[in-house]
Design a protein around this motif. Structure first.
Motif, short mmCIF file in Angstrom:
data_model
loop_
_atom_site.label_atom_id
_atom_site.label_comp_id
_atom_site.label_asym_id
_atom_site.label_seq_id
_atom_site.Cartn_x
_atom_site.Cartn_y
_atom_site.Cartn_z
N SER A 1 -40.41 -65.01 3.40
CA SER A 1 -41.30 -65.10 4.57
C SER A 1 -42.73 -64.74 4.16
CB SER A 1 -40.83 -64.14 5.65
OG SER A 1 -41.77 -64.09 6.71
N ASN A 2 -43.69 -65.42 4.76
CA ASN A 2 -45.09 -65.06 4.53
C ASN A 2 -45.69 -64.36 5.74
OD1 ASN A 2 -45.33 -67.19 6.30
ND2 ASN A 2 -46.74 -68.36 5.06
N GLU A 3 -44.86 -63.90 6.64
CA GLU A 3 -45.33 -63.19 7.82
C GLU A 3 -45.89 -61.83 7.44
OE1 GLU A 3 -45.52 -64.12 11.01
OE2 GLU A 3 -44.55 -66.06 10.69
N LYS A 4 -46.93 -61.41 8.15
CA LYS A 4 -47.48 -60.08 7.95
C LYS A 4 -46.45 -59.07 8.45
CE LYS A 4 -51.52 -57.28 8.57
NZ LYS A 4 -52.80 -57.06 9.14
N TYR A 5 -46.49 -57.86 7.88
CA TYR A 5 -45.47 -56.85 8.17
C TYR A 5 -45.30 -56.56 9.66
CZ TYR A 5 -49.26 -53.43 8.74
OH TYR A 5 -50.35 -52.75 9.17
N ASP A 6 -46.39 -56.63 10.43
CA ASP A 6 -46.26 -56.31 11.86
C ASP A 6 -45.64 -57.46 12.66
OD1 ASP A 6 -48.47 -57.98 11.64
OD2 ASP A 6 -49.70 -56.84 13.03
N ARG A 7 -45.37 -58.59 12.01
CA ARG A 7 -44.73 -59.72 12.68
C ARG A 7 -43.30 -59.95 12.22
NH1 ARG A 7 -48.51 -64.42 14.23
NH2 ARG A 7 -47.17 -64.16 16.00
N LEU A 8 -42.89 -59.20 11.20
CA LEU A 8 -41.51 -59.34 10.74
C LEU A 8 -40.57 -58.73 11.78
CD1 LEU A 8 -41.82 -58.32 6.98
CD2 LEU A 8 -41.36 -60.60 7.88
N ARG A 9 -39.51 -59.41 12.06
CA ARG A 9 -38.53 -58.93 13.02
C ARG A 9 -37.15 -59.05 12.43
NH1 ARG A 9 -42.42 -56.96 14.76
NH2 ARG A 9 -43.59 -57.59 16.55
N ASP A 10 -36.34 -58.08 12.74
CA ASP A 10 -34.96 -58.11 12.26
C ASP A 10 -34.19 -59.10 13.15
OD1 ASP A 10 -32.47 -57.66 11.19
OD2 ASP A 10 -32.71 -55.50 11.16
N THR A 11 -33.80 -60.23 12.58
CA THR A 11 -33.10 -61.26 13.34
C THR A 11 -31.63 -60.92 13.54
OG1 THR A 11 -32.68 -62.49 11.33
CG2 THR A 11 -34.66 -63.10 12.60
N GLN A 12 -31.19 -59.81 12.94
CA GLN A 12 -29.79 -59.43 13.06
C GLN A 12 -29.58 -58.45 14.19
OE1 GLN A 12 -28.62 -58.04 9.21
NE2 GLN A 12 -29.01 -60.01 8.23
N ARG B 1 -45.99 -48.14 -0.11
CA ARG B 1 -46.18 -48.41 1.32
C ARG B 1 -45.70 -49.81 1.68
NH1 ARG B 1 -50.87 -45.77 0.14
NH2 ARG B 1 -52.18 -47.64 0.23
N ASN B 2 -46.00 -50.78 0.82
CA ASN B 2 -45.58 -52.15 1.10
C ASN B 2 -44.08 -52.32 1.05
OD1 ASN B 2 -48.12 -53.11 1.67
ND2 ASN B 2 -48.49 -53.89 -0.39
N GLU B 3 -43.40 -51.53 0.24
CA GLU B 3 -41.93 -51.59 0.23
C GLU B 3 -41.38 -51.16 1.59
OE1 GLU B 3 -40.81 -51.05 -4.46
OE2 GLU B 3 -40.97 -49.25 -3.23
N GLN B 4 -42.05 -50.25 2.25
CA GLN B 4 -41.64 -49.83 3.59
C GLN B 4 -42.03 -50.88 4.63
OE1 GLN B 4 -39.75 -47.01 4.05
NE2 GLN B 4 -39.82 -47.06 1.81
N ARG B 5 -43.21 -51.42 4.50
CA ARG B 5 -43.70 -52.42 5.47
C ARG B 5 -42.96 -53.73 5.39
NH1 ARG B 5 -50.19 -51.87 4.56
NH2 ARG B 5 -50.50 -49.99 5.78
N TYR B 6 -42.54 -54.09 4.18
CA TYR B 6 -41.90 -55.38 3.94
C TYR B 6 -40.51 -55.18 3.38
CZ TYR B 6 -46.60 -57.33 4.46
OH TYR B 6 -47.83 -57.69 4.94
N PRO B 7 -39.56 -54.71 4.21
CA PRO B 7 -38.20 -54.52 3.71
C PRO B 7 -37.65 -55.87 3.20
CG PRO B 7 -38.35 -53.95 6.05
CD PRO B 7 -39.69 -54.41 5.62
N GLU B 8 -36.95 -55.79 2.11
CA GLU B 8 -36.46 -57.00 1.46
C GLU B 8 -35.68 -57.90 2.42
OE1 GLU B 8 -33.56 -58.27 -2.21
OE2 GLU B 8 -34.41 -56.26 -2.20
N HIS B 9 -34.81 -57.30 3.23
CA HIS B 9 -33.96 -58.11 4.09
C HIS B 9 -34.76 -58.84 5.18
CE1 HIS B 9 -34.20 -54.53 6.66
NE2 HIS B 9 -33.74 -55.28 7.65
#
Length: 123
Positions: free
Chosen positions: A111-122, A98-106
């Motif tokens: 980053s130490n951001e929680k999964y719901d705060r990660l944003r694709d900057t690209q 589940r965490n591999e899905q929540r926290y995609p490597e790219h």
């Protein structure tokens, strides 16, 4: 039999011969586990990361206390899993999946951001 299963069996037998099963309810085990995590944290509380790393590298005597507290945490966790019939290895692997899905490597790398705060900057 896995090492965790063998450990669970040994802990179960330890409790049975002492008639402690009556006290090993999920709530009591979770509270005992939380207490042991607190004791582990207390052993490390006022040490710097460098002091902890040095103690581990040199096998300093204070590492024995940390090791004992870690063992207590493991014992209570394994006992709780045994009482609730949870396969810890299966549960841990499912959580990592589940965490591999929540926290995609790219997105998560560095980053130490929680999964719901990660944003694709690209985008």
């Amino acid at each position: 039999m896995s090492e965790i299963e063998a450990l669970a069996e040994r802990i179960r037998a330890f409790a049975v011969v002492r008639d402690w099963e009556q006290f090993h309810t999920p709530k009591n085990l979770a509270l005992a586990l939380a207490g042991e995590v607190g004791e582990l944290a207390a052993e490390l509380q006022w040490r710097t990361d460098a002091q902890i790393t040095e103690a581990a590298a040199t096998r300093a005597p204070e590492l024995d206390r940390v090791s004992d507290e870690m063992a207590d945490v493991l014992i209570y966790l394994v006992r709780l899993a045994d009482v609730l019939d949870v396969d810890l290895i299966e549960a841990a692997n499912a959580k990592i999946d589940r965490n591999e899905q929540r926290y995609p490597e790219h997105l998560a790398r560095g980053s130490n951001e929680k999964y719901d705060r990660l944003r694709d900057t690209q985008e």
